[in-house]
Scaffold this active site. Structure first.
Site, PDB file in Angstrom:
ATOM      1  N   GLU A  28       0.797  -1.231   0.000  1.00 24.51           N
ATOM      2  CA  GLU A  28       0.000   0.000   0.000  1.00 24.51           C
ATOM      3  C   GLU A  28       0.827   1.277   0.000  1.00 24.51           C
ATOM      4  OE1 GLU A  28      -2.682  -0.268   3.309  1.00 24.51           O
ATOM      5  OE2 GLU A  28      -3.843  -1.854   2.394  1.00 24.51           O
ATOM      6  N   GLU A  85      -6.137  -8.158   1.001  1.00 25.37           N
ATOM      7  CA  GLU A  85      -6.549  -7.988   2.400  1.00 25.37           C
ATOM      8  C   GLU A  85      -8.016  -7.605   2.403  1.00 25.37           C
ATOM      9  OE1 GLU A  85      -4.449  -4.987   4.690  1.00 25.37           O
ATOM     10  OE2 GLU A  85      -2.512  -5.603   3.918  1.00 25.37           O
TER      11      GLU A  85
END
Ligand code: PNW
Length: 486
Positions: free
Chosen positions: A174, A390
């Site tokens: 990320e 995720e």
């Protein structure tokens, strides 16, 4: 109960990759053990009282560093086929570069060996925000172009060592978020200032730029060196934005959110390997420019799209419109320039809220289905397949964690997993999206960064005194869903 009876009998596509995920600093503990060097998170969690919500640290957490054998054995016994951990850069290179820490390497050698022997496939993240403190002290870490080569050397070391056993690599977790560790605060407040870098928004785009280049260089090397051996990409953070109405302003607000979150790191899928025009127009000199050579490097540097689509929001035009906001740097919504309402869409709550420590998180199952289509069909049509790397929920708790029933009987989280998975299946079958995997966050309760250890994302509960792990109701819901659909 199944939320969509028509989907109840459908099976996942052959080879669908599923499992659980986490990251090194959030679960390993052993922060000063066996030669590990400090990362910026050791500094953040120790040096600044109040910065972490409950003043907890990653020093001990679930002690996965010492308990990995039982953790992996439990994954195998539960029939979980894939685990997505990360490797700690300062365990391998305590100073970020230079001498290798043999004990750290021996540790990960054994972790990988244990996973392979247990038939739990590893999908490994090389950088989940543990920037070596030494590199920060030397040149400002991700603020400085020097980080690219230091990261590449680290990544090459790890990939070369474990290539035979690891078929999926994530260079960076990320990049949309790792920058806030440097950019949330002005330089000089918690970190020293470097070379005229002021921190804040300037750091945000500099750090982002260097993460993208670091990824692209490693991916190029990996593709050249290990052609066809496995796949490489990075993990995107982003959520679904439903325009509040069909007004042009609201549609524009949603689009700007996508540009500034996913589009910022969309170079690998953009035709030209570059940032979106709206970023360039809004940010001007704050956005570093790629050379033509760098754009070529970035293009094609991801083998698949990885997304962590936790939640959804309603996007609406803020006062004065997006265009006015884009020109006004003192506007609080700058540079995204769209409000993102968490509680209301058309006046109604968008879904049940998670733990207050993660105020960005709502249980919004239909959003994930729309988001997967949005990414693969509209935003980045050249994406070959998409993996949900995720997704998960932090159950809100009233008061202290003193009742076993409230801890383990986590119905909201169970509901979250069931309904998100149903909607992922709907994305595959009803919408034709090529979703090839989905991994629950997290293997067990872990250190939730600035929100600390009180926020619990685990499918297993961790008693932080005894270190005992106990599966929650949601774990069984999660496992049963896969049993029914495999
Ligand atoms: C991810 N948002 O971060 C991280 O990869 C994990 O380390 C973290 O524990 C997990 O999600 C849960 O927070 C995110 O604001 C942080 O949408 C913020 C957002 C999403 C993901």
């Amino acid at each position: 109960p199944s939320y969509n009876r028509e989907l109840a009998d459908l099976k996942l596509p052959e080879g669908f990759s599923w499992g659980v995920a986490s990251s090194s600093y959030q679960i390993e503990g052993a922060a000063k053990d066996e030669g590990k060097g400090p990362s910026i998170w050791d500094l953040l969690s120790h040096r600044i009282p109040g910065l972490i919500a409950d003043n907890s640290t990653g020093d001990v957490v679930g002690s996965h560093y010492w308990l990995y054998k039982q953790d992996i054995a439990r994954l195998a016994n539960l029939g979980i086929p894939r685990f997505s951990p990360s490797i700690s850069w300062p365990r391998i290179f305590p100073f970020g570069k230079g001498p290798v820490n043999a004990a750290g390497v021996a540790h990960y050698d054994d972790v990988i060996k244990t996973l392979v022997e247990a038939h739990v496939k590893p999908s490994v993240t090389l950088f989940h925000w543990e920037t070596p403190l030494a590199l920060f002290n030397e040149y400002g870490a991700w603020n400085h172009p020097q980080i690219v080569d230091d990261y590449v050397a680290y990544a090459q070391f790890v990939i070369s060592r474990y290539d035979e056993y690891v078929d999926e690599w994530f260079t960076i977790n990320e990049p949309q978020h790792c920058n806030w560790q440097f950019s949330t605060y002005p330089a000089g407040e918690y970190y020293p200032a470097y070379d005229g870098i002021t921190g804040g928004i300037q750091s945000r785009y500099l750090c982002g730029h260097h993460t993208l280049l670091a990824h692209a260089k490693v991916a190029k090397w990996y593709h050249d060196e290990f052609h066809g051996r496995g796949r490489i990409t990075f993990k995107n953070s982003g959520n679904y934005f439903e325009p509040n109405t069909t007004s042009e302003g609201d549609l524009d607000a949603a689009q700007r959110q996508y540009d500034f979150v996913l589009g910022w790191f969309g170079g690998p899928w953009a035709e030209d390997g570059d940032y979106p025009q709206s970023l360039k127009d809004t940010l001007g000199d704050l956005l570093p420019a790629f050379t033509d050579e760098e754009k070529e490097l970035i293009k094609g540097s991801c083998d698949f799209y990885a997304i962590d689509p936790y939640t959804s929001y309603t996007a609406y035009e803020i006062d004065g419109g997006s265009a006015a906001c884009a020109a006004n740097q003192s506007n609080p919504a700058w540079p995204e320039c769209a409000g993102s309402v968490s509680l209301e869409g058309n006046g109604f709550p968008i879904g049940p809220a998670g733990d207050q420590g993660v105020s960005w998180l709502y249980d919004t199952p239909t959003g994930v289905r729309r988001f997967l289509s949005k990414i693969t069909k509209e935003l980045f049509p050249s994406v070959p397949d998409i993996v949900v790397t995720e997704f998960g929920f932090a159950e809100p708790f009233e008061g202290e964690l003193d009742s076993l029933q409230t801890i383990l009987w986590d119905l909201r989280r169970a509901d979250y997993y069931q309904s998100y998975l149903d909607n992922i299946l709907a994305a595959i079958y009803n919408d034709g999206v090529n979703v090839t995997g989905a991994w629950g966050w997290a293997i067990f309760d872990n250190f939730e960064w600035f929100a600390g250890s009180k926020v619990r994302f685990g499918l297993q509960y961790v008693n932080y005194t005894s270190l005992e792990r106990t599966p929650k109701a949601s774990m069984f819901q999660f496992l049963n869903w896969f049993k029914e659909h495999e």
